[in-house]
Write an enzyme that holds these catalytic residues in place. Structure first.
Site, mmCIF file in Angstrom:
data_model
loop_
_atom_site.group_PDB
_atom_site.id
_atom_site.type_symbol
_atom_site.label_atom_id
_atom_site.label_comp_id
_atom_site.label_asym_id
_atom_site.label_seq_id
_atom_site.Cartn_x
_atom_site.Cartn_y
_atom_site.Cartn_z
ATOM 1 N N ASP A 8 0.840 -1.210 0.000
ATOM 2 C CA ASP A 8 0.000 0.000 0.000
ATOM 3 C C ASP A 8 0.876 1.261 0.000
ATOM 4 O O ASP A 8 0.864 2.025 0.941
ATOM 5 C CB ASP A 8 -0.969 -0.010 1.212
ATOM 6 C CG ASP A 8 -0.254 -0.038 2.560
ATOM 7 O OD1 ASP A 8 0.925 -0.477 2.627
ATOM 8 O OD2 ASP A 8 -0.858 0.397 3.557
ATOM 9 N N HIS A 238 9.348 0.209 8.745
ATOM 10 C CA HIS A 238 8.599 -1.048 8.915
ATOM 11 C C HIS A 238 8.773 -1.997 7.721
ATOM 12 O O HIS A 238 9.220 -3.142 7.869
ATOM 13 C CB HIS A 238 7.098 -0.758 9.042
ATOM 14 C CG HIS A 238 6.719 0.201 10.113
ATOM 15 N ND1 HIS A 238 6.708 -0.138 11.445
ATOM 16 C CD2 HIS A 238 6.317 1.492 10.054
ATOM 17 C CE1 HIS A 238 6.298 0.897 12.160
ATOM 18 N NE2 HIS A 238 6.061 1.897 11.351
HETATM 19 O O1 RIB Z 1 2.136 -0.280 10.991
HETATM 20 C C1 RIB Z 1 3.062 -0.065 9.960
HETATM 21 C C2 RIB Z 1 2.514 -0.476 8.610
HETATM 22 O O2 RIB Z 1 1.358 0.292 8.297
HETATM 23 C C3 RIB Z 1 3.450 -0.265 7.440
HETATM 24 O O3 RIB Z 1 3.257 -1.291 6.508
HETATM 25 C C4 RIB Z 1 3.004 1.059 6.877
HETATM 26 O O4 RIB Z 1 3.335 1.207 5.513
HETATM 27 C C5 RIB Z 1 1.528 0.998 7.084
HETATM 28 O O5 RIB Z 1 0.959 0.278 6.023
HETATM 29 CA CA CA Z 2 2.762 -0.667 4.151
#
Ligand code: RIB
Ligand code: CA
Length: 317
Positions: A8, A238
């Site tokens: 995303d 992340h």
């Molecule tokens: O909580 C972090 C996640 O949420 C990551 O994948 C960030 O891109 C959002 O999608």
């Molecule tokens: Ca993400």
């Protein structure tokens, strides 16, 4: 490793694509977008933009427009209105491929049984739909790596849930209960250890080349958001960490456990539920959380210096 990427984009998703593009042992076979940080159609365009920057052209399909059982909620406050910190720039040259992301997962898994790894970096709606379309999906994929959840640490979007699981709790629960024999969960437990601090951000700012310069721009808005939250100049990478652990499992330490997702909590919807008591005594009340489910490998520890170093190198190509 041959990879189906579900994503995303999203700043950290974009950085994960750039990380993967720099690895000689990784081939992105196909990409599907999903609602999450931005609506799914915009996510697909952003994936195309980043792939074009790094010279890749796998098919990119648009995925689920909304979660299974709740209204769409996006996170432009973290990633900017365009999902790329205000730096999406011109439209991509390429166009999205026909069909949906869930169908693409099923088609590729059936055509290449046991060969493909699925890397899921957004809400798990497409993956859940793929499981519903093809119940044998767990046996058709080689492995699955999911960025999502907070097992032993606080959430980010709520005190209890990370954004990916909060944006579609039913899908997350379905996927964690689908019986994938080799599923690694890279949750906030791992990613909050691997923050990029001011020194790392300064090294990136000083780096040359189109990838470093784009990454720098992306991090503008994103790092400002995280710096306000953390009270120091830093941000959390992340999705790149999930990509790195997928390619090199020795970067992390794991604990196996079956997991469920809280679907009905007044305050805790989207929270990962696990039995962390490490007991097996009738004297204690057992829990239905995770009962009968195939355990997943939850990342507990991370070799942070190696990861940050690899990440910086990948962005300097
Ligand atoms: O909580 C972090 C996640 O949420 C990551 O994948 C960030 O891109 C959002 O999608
Ligand atoms: Ca993400």
């Amino acid at each position: 490793m041959r990879i189906i990427l579900d994503t995303d984009p999203g700043v950290d998703d974009a950085l994960a694509i750039m990380y993967l593009a720099a690895q000689s042992d990784a081939e992105i076979v196909a990409v599907g977008s999903v609602h999450g940080n931005v609506p799914a159609p915009l996510g697909a365009l952003n994936a195309l933009r980043v792939l074009e920057l790094v010279g890749l052209n796998p098919p990119v399909t648009v995925g689920a427009a909304r979660p299974l059982a709740q209204p769409l909620q996006t996170a432009e406050f973290v990633h900017g209105d365009d999902g790329l910190g205000g730096h999406a720039g011109d439209p991509p040259t390429g166009t999205v491929a026909p069909g949906s992301a869930a169908e693409q997962i099923v088609r590729l898994a059936r055509a290449n049984p046991g060969e493909l790894t699925l890397l899921a970096l957004g809400p798990l709606t497409n993956v859940a739909l793929a499981v519903l379309l093809e119940p044998d999906l767990p046996n058709l994929l080689r492995s699955v790596v999911v960025m999502g959840g907070a097992v032993t640490v606080p959430g980010n979007i709520t005190p209890y849930a990370d954004a990916n699981f909060y944006h579609d709790p039913e899908a997350a629960d379905l996927v964690l209960g689908a019986g994938f024999p080799d599923l690694i969960l890279v949750g906030l437990d791992a990613t909050e250890q691997a923050r990029a601090g001011s020194e790392w951000l300064a090294s990136l700012a000083a780096a040359e080349g189109p990838r470093a310069s784009f990454a720098n721009k992306l991090l503008d808005h994103y790092a400002r958001f995280y710096s306000n939250m953390f009270g120091e100049h830093s941000c959390t990478l992340h999705d790149p960490l999930a990509a790195a652990i997928m390619l090199d499992q020795k970067l992390a330490g794991y604990r196996e456990m079956p997991l469920s997702i809280e679907l009905n909590g007044t305050h805790t919807r989207g929270q990962v539920v696990s039995d962390l008591r490490l007991i097996s005594s009738d004297a204690y009340i057992t829990t239905s959380a995770g009962a009968g489910r195939v355990p997943v490998k939850v990342v507990e520890t991370v070799d942070v210096p190696t990861f940050l170093d690899q990440m910086l190198k990948a962005l300097q190509l």
